[in-house]
Design a protein around this motif. Structure first.
Motif, short mmCIF file in Angstrom:
data_model
loop_
_atom_site.label_atom_id
_atom_site.label_comp_id
_atom_site.label_asym_id
_atom_site.label_seq_id
_atom_site.Cartn_x
_atom_site.Cartn_y
_atom_site.Cartn_z
N THR A 118 1.28 -1.39 0.12
CA THR A 118 0.38 0.01 0.25
C THR A 118 1.14 1.65 -0.23
O THR A 118 2.00 1.60 0.77
CB THR A 118 -0.64 -0.33 1.23
OG1 THR A 118 -1.56 -1.12 1.14
CG2 THR A 118 -1.90 0.80 1.32
N GLY A 119 0.42 2.28 -0.97
CA GLY A 119 0.96 3.55 -0.61
C GLY A 119 2.37 3.45 -1.21
O GLY A 119 3.36 4.46 -1.70
N LEU A 120 2.68 2.55 -2.57
CA LEU A 120 3.70 1.85 -3.89
C LEU A 120 4.05 2.94 -4.61
O LEU A 120 4.19 3.05 -5.90
CB LEU A 120 4.42 0.45 -3.85
CG LEU A 120 5.40 0.10 -2.73
CD1 LEU A 120 5.82 -1.43 -3.33
CD2 LEU A 120 6.56 1.04 -2.80
N LYS A 125 0.56 2.57 -6.38
CA LYS A 125 0.07 1.61 -7.91
C LYS A 125 -0.87 2.52 -8.62
O LYS A 125 -0.86 2.61 -9.99
CB LYS A 125 -0.45 0.26 -7.25
CG LYS A 125 0.38 -0.56 -6.70
CD LYS A 125 0.13 -1.44 -6.46
CE LYS A 125 -1.35 -1.02 -5.53
NZ LYS A 125 -0.66 -0.86 -3.89
N SER A 126 -1.73 2.92 -8.08
CA SER A 126 -2.75 3.78 -8.96
C SER A 126 -2.64 4.84 -9.51
O SER A 126 -3.21 5.04 -10.40
CB SER A 126 -4.37 4.68 -7.97
OG SER A 126 -4.18 3.45 -6.36
N THR A 127 -1.95 6.35 -8.56
CA THR A 127 -0.73 6.75 -9.58
C THR A 127 -0.44 6.63 -10.91
O THR A 127 -0.23 6.81 -11.73
CB THR A 127 0.10 7.46 -8.67
OG1 THR A 127 -0.62 7.70 -7.58
CG2 THR A 127 0.52 8.94 -9.06
N LEU A 128 0.64 5.40 -11.17
CA LEU A 128 0.94 5.03 -11.77
C LEU A 128 0.38 4.52 -12.90
O LEU A 128 0.02 4.92 -14.43
CB LEU A 128 2.01 3.62 -12.09
CG LEU A 128 2.68 2.80 -13.00
CD1 LEU A 128 3.71 4.27 -13.56
CD2 LEU A 128 3.29 2.07 -12.63
P1 GDP Z 1 -0.89 3.15 -3.86
O1 GDP Z 1 -1.41 2.94 -2.58
O2 GDP Z 1 -0.28 2.08 -4.00
O3 GDP Z 1 -2.30 2.70 -5.25
O4 GDP Z 1 -0.43 4.61 -3.48
P2 GDP Z 1 -1.12 5.90 -4.53
O5 GDP Z 1 -1.36 6.08 -6.30
O6 GDP Z 1 -2.27 6.05 -3.79
O7 GDP Z 1 0.32 6.90 -3.84
C1 GDP Z 1 0.83 6.88 -2.25
C2 GDP Z 1 1.22 8.51 -2.59
O8 GDP Z 1 3.03 8.28 -2.87
C3 GDP Z 1 0.38 9.24 -2.80
O9 GDP Z 1 0.71 10.94 -1.90
C4 GDP Z 1 0.86 9.94 -4.14
O10 GDP Z 1 1.44 10.83 -4.86
C5 GDP Z 1 2.48 9.64 -4.46
N1 GDP Z 1 3.46 8.58 -5.34
C6 GDP Z 1 3.05 8.09 -6.47
N2 GDP Z 1 4.02 7.87 -7.23
C7 GDP Z 1 4.80 8.35 -7.01
C8 GDP Z 1 6.04 8.90 -7.43
O11 GDP Z 1 6.83 7.91 -8.22
N3 GDP Z 1 6.77 9.19 -6.44
C9 GDP Z 1 7.20 10.04 -5.18
N4 GDP Z 1 7.64 9.69 -4.42
N5 GDP Z 1 5.77 9.68 -4.83
C10 GDP Z 1 4.28 8.75 -5.52
#
Ligand code: GDP
Length: 431
Positions: free
Chosen positions: A51-53, A55-58
């Motif tokens: 969680t927080g890596l 995934k959704s943003t990518l």
């Molecule tokens: P998920 O839980 O894996 O889906 O993670 P999210 O996509 O919700 O991202 C969690 C946090 O990491 C958010 O605050 C994003 O803005 C940040 N984030 C996403 N991608 C990157 C990245 O490539 N680099 C950095 N430094 N932060 C990122």
């Protein structure tokens, strides 16, 4: 040159003959393209990572859109898979895109079974497809194929080595899905550390026998680019949907107090490489590999488990009817056996219960007899007591009557008689 000179054997009894003029089957590839375009395509991506890596943003960055979804919390009791399907359109090509994400992955103290829900999810999609294939009336052309075509495995940018959770999960998934490992949030790691980290990850994957997806090099048109890209794995990516003005262009980037990281700048990260490889060059191969390799393996194991084979022990073609009959008989035999076991168990239970009831009845009878006897004794004692009391009362009454008689005689006879009366009283026991 005579036609007979040109004709030659190809394979078993197949001859090549020249055509005297244009026939038209050279339009077959166009027909295929048109048919595929009108049917549309589907592509399913599984994002595995803590969680927080990012995934959704990518995913948002890759497909240039904002997919809906709540950010996951770190408080999930177990790993869950969240699947969303979207209809996308580019030019005249429609794409049904399914994004599956692991929610709560890596958030538990005991991570031993974290891979299980993922494996079960992938198998469930294979099973659904197999069930559709085995139907008498199948509608595969309209079936929404939910089998996972690509698994993006998000590795934390630690710069050290792979976590055991990553190795175990990838090992469990590698025979079921095309794994593309990526180093997430790679802006958190320096360039030199990144180079070392990539080498370390690759060597750990090799030494642990984890098979990751290799971009195919058998097709000449993509062999060179795919070969080069294989050497860049795992891709180090950055995600961002924020657009910043760099020069006079708007670009996806992440801004920091010390500068800007551009997502689509190949000097900054491998995002473009990932997009090229995943979407523009190898999407069809990923779909193909899923069907011909991973699904085929699942299907083969499943059918073998069900007792099907291609040839029987005498190398004769395998009869579906016979297998069905054999399996049916085996099943009926087992059912009968189970039924008999249950019947025996039931009879045994009834016997035990009967014995228990008999024992309880016997005890009740004994208790009843004991109480009855006690009651009789008690009754007899009371009757005896009553009788003796009645006797005493009667004796008392007699004595009373006699005394009263004496008293009345005495008052008539006068005082001279007192002495005599006293004597008689004494005899009667009053004095
Ligand atoms: P998920 O839980 O894996 O889906 O993670 P999210 O996509 O919700 O991202 C969690 C946090 O990491 C958010 O605050 C994003 O803005 C940040 N984030 C996403 N991608 C990157 C990245 O490539 N680099 C950095 N430094 N932060 C990122």
């Amino acid at each position: 040159m005579a036609a007979t000179d040109i004709a030659r054997q190809v394979g078993e009894g197949c001859r090549t003959v020249p055509l005297a003029g244009h026939v038209g089957f050279d339009s077959l590839p166009d027909q295929l393209v048109n048919k595929s375009v009108s049917q549309g395509f589907c592509f399913n991506i599984l994002c595995v990572g803590e969680t927080g890596l990012g995934k959704s943003t990518l995913m948002d960055t890759l497909f240039n859109t904002k997919f809906e979804g709540e950010p996951a919390t770190h408080t999930q009791p177990g790993v869950q898979l969240r699947s969303n399907t979207y209809d996308l359109q580019e030019s005249n090509v429609g794409l049904k895109l399914t994004i599956v994400s692991t929610v709560g992955f890596g958030d538990q103290i005991n991570k031993e079974d974290s891979y299980k829900p993922i494996v079960e999810f992938i198998d469930a999609q294979f099973e659904a497809y197999l069930q559709e294939e085995l139907k008498i009336r199948r509608v595969l052309h309209a079936y929404h194929d939910s089998r996972i075509h690509a698994c993006l495995y998000f590795i934390a940018p630690t710069g050290h080595s792979l976590k055991s959770l990553d190795l175990v999960t990838m090992k469990k998934l590698d025979s079921k899905v095309n794994i593309i490992p990526i180093i997430a949030k790679s802006d958190a790691i320096s360039k030199s550390e990144l180079t070392k980290f990539k080498i370390k990850i690759t060597s750990e994957l090799v030494s642990n026998g984890v098979q990751i997806y290799q971009f195919p090099t058998d097709d000449e048109s993509v062999a060179e680019i795919n070969g080069t890209m294989n050497a860049h794995l795992p891709f180090a990516v950055i995600g961002s949907t924020e657009e910043l003005k760099i020069g006079n262009k708007m670009m996806k980037a992440r801004q920091y107090p010390w500068g800007t990281v551009q997502v689509e700048n190949e000097a900054h990260c491998d995002f473009v490489k990932l997009r090229e490889m995943l979407i523009r060059v190898n999407m069809e191969d990923l779909r193909e590999q899923t069907h011909s390799r991973h699904y085929e393996l699942y299907r083969r194991c499943k059918l073998e488990e069900m007792g099907f084979q291609d040839t029987d022990p005498d190398s004769k073609p395998f009869s579906l009817q016979e297998t069905y009959e054999a399996k049916r008989n085996e099943f009926l035999g087992e059912l009968q056996k189970k039924e008999e076991e249950m019947r025996q168990m039931f009879v045994q239970r009834v016997k035990e219960k009967e014995a228990e009831l008999k024992e309880a009845e016997k005890e009740l009878h004994e208790k009843f007899d004991r109480l009855k006897k006690l009651h009789q004794d008690e009754k007899k004692k009371l009757e005896d007591k009553k009788k003796s009391l009645d006797d005493e009362v009667n004796a008392f009454k007699q004595r009373k009557t006699a005394a009263e008689l004496l008293q009345s005689q005495g008052s008539q006879a006068g005082g001279s008689q007192t002495l005599k009366r006293d004597k008689e009283k004494k005899n009667l026991g009053f004095l």
